[in-house]
Structure formats: structure tokens, C-alpha cells
Enzyme design. Sequence first.
Site, PDB file in Angstrom:
ATOM      1  N   GLU A   1       0.831  -1.212   0.000  1.00 31.62           N
ATOM      2  CA  GLU A   1       0.000   0.000   0.000  1.00 31.62           C
ATOM      3  C   GLU A   1       0.870   1.269   0.000  1.00 31.62           C
ATOM      4  O   GLU A   1       0.558   2.236  -0.694  1.00 31.62           O
ATOM      5  CB  GLU A   1      -0.947  -0.001   1.209  1.00 31.62           C
ATOM      6  CG  GLU A   1      -2.137  -0.934   1.065  1.00 31.62           C
ATOM      7  CD  GLU A   1      -3.213  -0.401   0.093  1.00 31.62           C
ATOM      8  OE1 GLU A   1      -3.103   0.746  -0.374  1.00 31.62           O
ATOM      9  OE2 GLU A   1      -4.159  -1.155  -0.196  1.00 31.62           O
TER      10      GLU A   1
ATOM     11  N   GLU B   1       2.283   1.683  -3.437  1.00 28.18           N
ATOM     12  CA  GLU B   1       1.253   2.097  -4.395  1.00 28.18           C
ATOM     13  C   GLU B   1       0.880   3.563  -4.232  1.00 28.18           C
ATOM     14  O   GLU B   1       0.720   4.287  -5.199  1.00 28.18           O
ATOM     15  CB  GLU B   1      -0.021   1.247  -4.221  1.00 28.18           C
ATOM     16  CG  GLU B   1       0.065  -0.122  -4.852  1.00 28.18           C
ATOM     17  CD  GLU B   1      -1.192  -0.956  -4.599  1.00 28.18           C
ATOM     18  OE1 GLU B   1      -1.149  -2.158  -4.866  1.00 28.18           O
ATOM     19  OE2 GLU B   1      -2.212  -0.390  -4.132  1.00 28.18           O
ATOM     20  N   GLU B   2       0.702   3.987  -2.986  1.00 30.64           N
ATOM     21  CA  GLU B   2       0.195   5.339  -2.746  1.00 30.64           C
ATOM     22  C   GLU B   2       1.276   6.405  -2.882  1.00 30.64           C
ATOM     23  O   GLU B   2       0.987   7.521  -3.304  1.00 30.64           O
ATOM     24  CB  GLU B   2      -0.455   5.433  -1.355  1.00 30.64           C
ATOM     25  CG  GLU B   2      -1.729   4.619  -1.238  1.00 30.64           C
ATOM     26  CD  GLU B   2      -2.551   4.966   0.003  1.00 30.64           C
ATOM     27  OE1 GLU B   2      -2.073   5.750   0.850  1.00 30.64           O
ATOM     28  OE2 GLU B   2      -3.672   4.446   0.117  1.00 30.64           O
TER      29      GLU B   2
END
Lengths: 315, 315
Positions: free
Chosen positions: B194, B197-198
Site C-alpha cells: 500500500e 502504491e500510494e
Amino acid sequence: MNGRFICPGLAPRVPFPIRYKSISASSALRQGMTEHNDSGIEQIQLLDGCEDSYGGVRVEIKEDMDADVMKADVFASLLRASISSWKQQGKKGVWIKLPIKCSHLVDVIVKENFRYHHAEADYLMLVRWLPETQDTIPANASHRVGVGAFVLNDKREVLVVQEHSGRFQGTGVWKLPTGVVNEGEDICHAVVREVKEETGVDTKFVEVLCFRQSHKSFFTKSDLFFLCVLRPESSAINKQNVEIEAAQWMPIEEYAAQHFVINNKQFNFMAKICLAKADHGYPGFSAWETTTGSGKTTYIYCNNPEIVENFASSM
Amino acid sequence: MNGRFICPGLAPRVPFPIRYKSISASSALRQGMTEHNDSGIEQIQLLDGCEDSYGGVRVEIKEDMDADVMKADVFASLLRASISSWKQQGKKGVWIKLPIKCSHLVDVIVKENFRYHHAEADYLMLVRWLPETQDTIPANASHRVGVGAFVLNDKREVLVVQEHSGRFQGTGVWKLPTGVVNEGEDICHAVVREVKEETGVDTKFVEVLCFRQSHKSFFTKSDLFFLCVLRPESSAINKQNVEIEAAQWMPIEEYAAQHFVINNKQFNFMAKICLAKADHGYPGFSAWETTTGSGKTTYIYCNNPEIVENFASSM
């Protein structure tokens, strides 16, 4: 992915009934989805949905709806007209909650390109993403949650059980009491309930000693298993008969020395954690009671909350 | 409830096709569910199921089954005959996995007193308890699992983001990166994914700092949210554009002093845990890699595993 920490999610709202007019939806469709009411204003015949905060629509079908609307062909027309309208409005995810008593409409809804999202015993939730953009419909629940209880008395005896069925049936293996966390139940309450149900012993939750995540344990779903320390508040055993063959207090070293414990990496490691705990060298996660923004009680599990509070007050 | 700790659960087995004869099931029913094959031996026309280790039967319907069997009335007869036979055999739970392409059979199966157990996008699982005894069919998955990342660099700056949508859209609030654990994904991997990805930042999982259980967060389901410590392995930010409005490194005190953090009990407490961690006074749960009995890699999250190992080696 955003919103996970802050957002309340797609919490259910107040139920909303279907709104429809006495003319049939199919005639509304034939009229280009409009009719003129007494005052001459155009009205579109649609399923009535509740808007959610993600640009979506939620429709809850009621089993006591008008028999006419419950006819598969009438419902199909109403649904098609509604989808057309929602598309025009730029709606994103469309959710339909369908009670099991309306199972004859499942096929109708699926034929309108809905997919299943989740199901509970008495209803099916179907969903369709309307725009051309990427589908961001949140996933269904993915985990079951289990608990195990490490209950040690002041004679260094641990509370153990033998089970009627399952993998160790008839093997003579002694296990810690375990169970599944019910929907809506807190881990720190579930483990106390399970011990009471299986053995009759009253306990108080102390802390989470460790937890384990495993996959594909139940169909495609995962498991989170929380091993908890409980302090016994009674000692007499009054075992449950349906699932439990036997229950007793057993010296902790004897529990940890069982062949099946020694020969299973996970069990062996968890038994070592229990032993470390018994000798006071191992800190777990306590439950710190707090409230959510909307006032619900909730628990944060963390290392000694006093460390945190002391740290904060020293700032 | 037993078996939770030890048993592998109702793991899916090798798929099993429907077995049926060329004569229609309805004629089999009319003949008292029997017919005579070439050798004169009685054969009953039934759905073919796989037995599970809890005395139950699992049937998997295939969408490419014979068109005749797919007819609602034929299928209904076949199902009724099968139920009758399973009852005679003393079977308990009967599971039917029905692909969405066979949604026209949902109503047929429900009418035979099945209820929904769970659904995924492409199939519905229905279940019925046959005996007069208490229904012990295990519950469906009850929790979604989320992760949050506490990534602190050596300048005491924490990695934070602002989101495009959701509750804090447009408020200027800086949040820790968060996300949902995918099906089959480990917590310690999900949180690293995460963050990458962010924000584009590479990290290494260190430990679980705390976790929170909350209820009715998504329909009736509960949430488990794990706040994790990650060590940054790169610093350049390359944010994702779909969900993230902005991302930056921010002094940890500035993050914790935001109004929304101070005014929300849960956020405030978690921010204090992060501050305590930054000052080295707070131990979390590390991930200890192990294997299950069947050889799958799995993680046990616990306080410093070296405590446990050192304790064990000193025994």
C-alpha cells in the site's frame, strides 16, 4: 487505497422502500420512462434508492412489495428504467439487497449485469458498476477471526480440553480452549465466553499474547487467530458436552511436552510463548477501551497502554 | 466451539462434477428414485457430492452441465431425490456451490429449504442442515482487514498523504497511508504494498504497533485495522494519482498536533503510540515466519521472538 482508517465505510442506512406508481413499469418504459401525473408534471417510474457517500445508489427490495412489482417481467422493466436513469445521473456503484424470499428475482437482476457482492443467510447483495471508469467497489469480508485461551492458575496449571470431533478426535491430545468470534463481538469478550461455554470456568481477559494469519482456511477466506491470556476467576470445571470430550487443569510443562505440540512448528512456538509468559518475560497487547467518532465502544489492542499514557503526560 | 485452532477447516477439495444418468431425474423420481441398468442393478439418480470431514456433502454445479439437467424442473427433481438419499445416509450439512451463470437455479434451491451461506462475485454458496439436531454450520467470513503505515525517516519525519475522496476530502488533513488487505495476502506484505502504491516509497516491515477491532463498519461486518511500523528504504515520493491528492514527509509532532488527530480519541491514542515508538519506549509485535502442517508459509505476530527463542534455549 484510501479511506480505510478514517471513513466509516458503507454503513447501512435507514431502510428505504421501493417507490413505484400504480401504472406498471413496463408501460412507463414504453412511454420513454415518463408519464404525466395529475398536475401534468413528468414523473419517471423508478426503483427508489438511497444515495451513498461514494456516488452510488442502494436499493433494498422488500418481500412485502406489491405483487405486481414482484413479477419477474415487471421488475425487470423497472430495473432497466432505473439503471438508465442512474446512468444519466452519473451514479457509480448500484447495490441491490434482495431478501431470500425474493430469490425468484436473482436471475432477473443478474441478467441486468449485476454480480454477487456477498450473502448472508437471509439476503443476497448484488452490485453493478455503471461508469466506464475503474470499478472501485469495496471487497467483501475476507477473514474469519478465532480465539484461543491461555488460562494459567497459581499452581502453573493450564486449562485444556479434548474435543469430540475434528482432527484430534480420539488422539488424546489436550488443547487450549478455542472458538470463533461472533459477528459484532470483541476479541476480548469472545475468548472469555468460549472458555465459559466449553469448561464452565470464569475468567478475565488480560492480553493478546500473539496472533496468526493463515490463508484459504475456509473456502477462499483467511483466518486470524488471537491467542489470549486470561486470568481464572473460578476453578471448578463444568464441561460442555456437545463438543468437548474432557477438560482439566494440566501442568503447563506437560501441555507443552505433548508430541503433537512439539512436532507442529506453530503449536510449538505458541507453547513457548505461553511458557515465556508464565515466567513473566513476555509482554502482550492489552485492550484499551475507547470510542469511535459516532460514540460506539471499540478496543485498541496495544502494548502496555500505560507506557503510552505515561509518555504522553511527560510531553 | 472446537477445532478452531487445530483443524484446517472446510478446505475446498478437488472439484467434483455432477453425475447423472441419461434418463431424466424426474423419471427417476417417478420410479421411486431407482432404475435398472443393463446388469439389472438398482441405481439411484443423484447429484454427486464430495463428502467432507464433518459428515456433510458438497455439490458443485458446473455451468457446462447437460442442458436437460439445467432445466429448473429437472434440477428440482434431481435435488429432491438427492436430499432424500442424503437424509437416509445420515448426512448433516449440504453445500451447493452455484456459479452465477446458473442464477436461474437459485430459486429452485431456495425452495428446497436451502439458505444462503456466502457469495463471491461469480458464485453463490447455499447450505441446508438436514438432521433434527442443532445446526453447526460454520459462519461465513466476518471481518475485513485493513492496514496503516507508520513510516518514520531519520529526520523524525513521518510519511503522510491527503486523499481525493472520503471523509477528509478537501479538509487539508494529513493521514498515514492506509489500505485493505487483499484476499490471501499477509498483513506484513499488504502494508508495504500500500505504501509503495500510494507514495512510491520502498519500505520494510518492522512490526505491528497496535490493532483496533470495530463493528458494523461495512454492512454488518467488522473491521480489524493493524497499524504497522515500516522502515523506509527510499525517500523520493512518487504519488499515485487516482486516490491520493498529495503526499509528503512531515515532522511527526506536526502530524500528531493536527486538530482532527487531537479531537478523535482513537486517532489521538494511535498518534501517541507512534510518538512513543519514535522515542523507542514502545515494543510491538514482530512477524515470525513459520509453516503450517501442510507446508504453507504463515506468520505469527508476537513480541520480540528472540525473547521466546532465548527463553526456550535456556530451558
